[in-house]
Design an enzyme around this catalytic site. Structure first.
Site, short mmCIF file in Angstrom:
data_model
loop_
_atom_site.label_atom_id
_atom_site.label_comp_id
_atom_site.label_asym_id
_atom_site.label_seq_id
_atom_site.Cartn_x
_atom_site.Cartn_y
_atom_site.Cartn_z
N TYR A 1 106.78 82.26 78.60
CA TYR A 1 105.92 81.89 79.85
C TYR A 1 106.90 82.23 80.89
CZ TYR A 1 105.10 78.63 83.60
OH TYR A 1 104.58 78.11 85.03
N SER B 1 107.34 80.40 89.38
CA SER B 1 107.76 79.10 88.83
C SER B 1 109.26 79.22 88.74
CB SER B 1 107.53 78.88 87.51
OG SER B 1 108.05 78.09 86.66
N GLU C 1 110.89 77.98 86.39
CA GLU C 1 111.09 78.58 85.21
C GLU C 1 111.81 80.08 85.08
OE1 GLU C 1 111.28 76.80 82.07
OE2 GLU C 1 110.93 74.94 83.11
P1 NDP Z 1 97.47 73.45 84.81
O1 NDP Z 1 97.85 73.79 83.38
O2 NDP Z 1 97.00 72.12 85.18
O3 NDP Z 1 96.26 74.71 85.17
C1 NDP Z 1 95.97 75.80 84.68
C2 NDP Z 1 94.64 76.27 85.08
O4 NDP Z 1 94.40 77.54 84.44
C3 NDP Z 1 93.68 75.46 84.44
O5 NDP Z 1 92.36 75.12 85.39
C4 NDP Z 1 92.91 76.24 83.26
O6 NDP Z 1 91.66 76.25 83.10
C5 NDP Z 1 93.20 77.69 83.95
N1 NDP Z 1 93.17 78.76 82.92
C6 NDP Z 1 94.01 78.98 81.90
N2 NDP Z 1 93.79 80.11 81.10
C7 NDP Z 1 92.73 80.73 81.80
C8 NDP Z 1 92.00 81.95 82.11
N3 NDP Z 1 92.35 82.80 80.86
N4 NDP Z 1 91.14 82.16 83.04
C9 NDP Z 1 90.82 81.43 83.79
N5 NDP Z 1 91.61 80.17 84.00
C10 NDP Z 1 92.45 79.84 83.15
O7 NDP Z 1 98.67 74.07 85.72
P2 NDP Z 1 99.08 73.63 87.09
O8 NDP Z 1 97.93 73.12 88.02
O9 NDP Z 1 100.11 72.46 86.83
O10 NDP Z 1 100.05 74.63 87.74
C11 NDP Z 1 99.19 75.81 88.47
C12 NDP Z 1 100.12 76.97 88.39
O11 NDP Z 1 101.39 76.87 88.95
C13 NDP Z 1 100.17 77.61 87.13
O12 NDP Z 1 100.08 78.88 87.19
C14 NDP Z 1 101.69 76.96 86.56
O13 NDP Z 1 102.06 77.84 85.84
C15 NDP Z 1 102.35 77.17 87.92
N6 NDP Z 1 103.38 76.47 88.15
C16 NDP Z 1 103.35 74.84 87.87
C17 NDP Z 1 104.18 74.20 88.13
C18 NDP Z 1 104.13 72.77 87.99
O14 NDP Z 1 105.48 71.93 87.96
N7 NDP Z 1 103.05 72.03 87.73
C19 NDP Z 1 105.55 74.84 88.67
C20 NDP Z 1 105.55 75.92 88.88
C21 NDP Z 1 104.55 76.95 88.42
P3 NDP Z 1 90.92 75.06 81.78
O15 NDP Z 1 91.25 73.83 82.66
O16 NDP Z 1 89.82 75.44 81.64
O17 NDP Z 1 92.24 75.25 80.67
P1 GDP Z 2 108.85 72.65 82.26
O1 GDP Z 2 110.26 72.49 82.86
O2 GDP Z 2 107.80 73.64 82.96
O3 GDP Z 2 109.16 73.07 80.69
O4 GDP Z 2 107.99 71.07 82.20
P2 GDP Z 2 108.14 69.98 81.10
O5 GDP Z 2 107.54 68.87 81.73
O6 GDP Z 2 107.22 70.52 79.87
O7 GDP Z 2 109.45 69.88 80.31
C1 GDP Z 2 110.68 69.44 81.11
C2 GDP Z 2 112.05 69.40 80.50
O8 GDP Z 2 111.74 68.21 79.69
C3 GDP Z 2 112.34 70.49 79.62
O9 GDP Z 2 113.64 70.67 79.54
C4 GDP Z 2 111.75 69.61 78.02
O10 GDP Z 2 112.66 70.28 77.05
C5 GDP Z 2 112.28 68.45 78.11
N1 GDP Z 2 111.50 67.52 77.32
C6 GDP Z 2 112.35 66.66 76.45
N2 GDP Z 2 111.19 66.00 75.73
C7 GDP Z 2 110.25 66.51 76.04
C8 GDP Z 2 108.59 66.40 75.42
O11 GDP Z 2 108.57 65.62 74.61
N3 GDP Z 2 107.79 67.15 76.14
C9 GDP Z 2 107.85 68.04 77.02
N4 GDP Z 2 106.98 68.65 77.41
N5 GDP Z 2 109.18 68.18 77.55
C10 GDP Z 2 110.43 67.51 77.19
#
Ligand code: NDP
Ligand code: GDP
Length: 325
Positions: A152, A128, A130
């Site tokens: 995270y 990520s 992040e």
């Molecule tokens: P989501 O939060 O939508 O999906 C996370 C998935 O992980 C869900 O299917 C969840 O299952 C599963 N999960 C959580 N805990 C466990 C566990 N203990 N065992 C098995 N499965 C588990 O994330 P995204 O699809 O948005 O992102 C995919 C990956 O990419 C993540 O690792 C995220 O951190 C990373 N990432 C995402 C970004 C983004 O902008 N979307 C940016 C950079 C990295 P359940 O539905 O049952 O909770």
């Molecule tokens: P992140 O980059 O993975 O933390 O994705 P988020 O969508 O959770 O947050 C993106 C940015 O939006 C961060 O800098 C947050 O602090 C800002 N932000 C401002 N208000 C909110 C809020 O109400 N919810 C979330 N999730 N983020 C917020």
């Protein structure tokens, strides 16, 4: 024709899991998903994409290495995509240890299961932006030093370096995709884009008046999840594993993103957004901006949708959902 390829996706019920499963099915893969059985309806995304009956679910949890090994044995995967995580930054301060166990150690469990069962499996780790956190360079690429700002991001950094280490130690075909924020109508409601587009739809339809947000001056490099899963697949088709930044190369503030969303339905964000300091984070990532040049040069990958295309699509999808609620 070669044999049908098989892939295992952890986190298959998440946003990226859904889009990736769809992409791999279209490419003719047999797609397996590690499925942590929970009580709520976690299959809604696969249903939305029309692929719930095509993905083969295997029960398992990322914190349980034996369930991962068993899943690998069962599906004989050629490729493993580790997308499962406790993925919400704000929650990681409430549950730092769980985040470490799932988001950090979970990746170690998958890598160990691969090392012990079949080192020929190609591995993708969902890293990520992040990890760049308090950015050490105004534009981040694969050479930019990391400075994580949340439990995270610290957990993701462990998983990232372990992926690099298993590649270097054991010759695994392991790749780390350093993905910048990517969104879609399937994004979780806790993330800021979807929180905004859903609220915009509710406000437009008279279900609520105000929207509470935290730091709206934060900047993110936002792209479309459907584009980003293609980069994941491309990484595993290269001769060797490597690390790649995946981004659009453009960023915007949360405020600007709100403006696009409200404007799309003829509203002004200033009339509805209320700043709630309780939503500020203990340590913020103020600005992220990625340089995807390596992904473009090596993978031929490029983001297609910009934020201006994406946010209206998300608002339209939420307008439909809210109308049915
Ligand atoms: P989501 O939060 O939508 O999906 C996370 C998935 O992980 C869900 O299917 C969840 O299952 C599963 N999960 C959580 N805990 C466990 C566990 N203990 N065992 C098995 N499965 C588990 O994330 P995204 O699809 O948005 O992102 C995919 C990956 O990419 C993540 O690792 C995220 O951190 C990373 N990432 C995402 C970004 C983004 O902008 N979307 C940016 C950079 C990295 P359940 O539905 O049952 O909770
Ligand atoms: P992140 O980059 O993975 O933390 O994705 P988020 O969508 O959770 O947050 C993106 C940015 O939006 C961060 O800098 C947050 O602090 C800002 N932000 C401002 N208000 C909110 C809020 O109400 N919810 C979330 N999730 N983020 C917020």
């Amino acid at each position: 024709m070669g044999e049908l390829k098989a892939a295992l996706i952890t986190g298959v019920t998440g946003q990226d899991g859904g889009y990736l499963a769809k992409l791999l099915l279209e490419k003719g893969y047999e797609v397996y998903g590690l499925f942590a059985r929970r009580t709520s309806d976690t299959l809604w995304r696969l249903r939305y994409l029309g692929i719930d009956s095509q993905v083969k679910l295997i029960e398992g949890d990322l914190t349980d290495v034996s369930s991962i090994a068993r899943a690998l044995e069962q599906c004989r995967a050629d490729e493993v995509y580790n997308l499962a995580a406790q993925s919400f930054v704000a929650t990681s301060w409430q549950q730092p240890l769980l985040t470490g166990q799932v988001t950090g150690m979970g990746a170690a469990n998958v890598l160990e299961a691969i090392r012990l069962t079949n080192r020929g499996i190609r591995f993708y780790q969902a890293s990520s932006s992040e990890m760049f956190g308090k950015v050490q360079h105004p534009i981040q690429d694969e050479t930019t030093p990391f400075y994580p700002r949340s439990p995270y991001a610290v957990a993701k950094l462990y998983a990232h370096w372990l992926t690099v280490n298993y590649r270097e130690s054991f010759g695994l075909h392991a790749s780390s995709g350093i993905l910048f924020n990517h969104e879609s109508p399937l994004r979780g409601l806790e993330f800021v884009t979807r929180k905004v587009t859903y609220a915009v739809a509710r406000i437009k339809q008279g279900r609520q008046q105000e929207l509470r947000l935290g730091n709206i001056d934060a900047r993110r490099d936002w792209g479309f999840a459907g584009d980003y899963v293609e980069a994941m697949w491309l990484m595993l088709q290269q001769t060797e594993g490597d690390d790649y930044v995946v981004a659009t190369g453009r960023n915007a503030t949360v405020r600007e993103m709100c403006e696009i969303a409200f404007r799309h339905v003829g509203l002004r964000y200033e009339n509805h957004v209320v700043i709630d300091p309780a939503l500020y984070r203990p340590a913020e990532v103020d600005v992220l901006l990625g340089n995807p040049a390596k992904a473009k040069a090596r993978l031929g990958w490029q983001a297609r949708l910009t934020l201006n295309d994406l946010i209206p699509i998300m608002v339209d999808a939420d307008m439909e959902r809210v109308a049915k609620e």
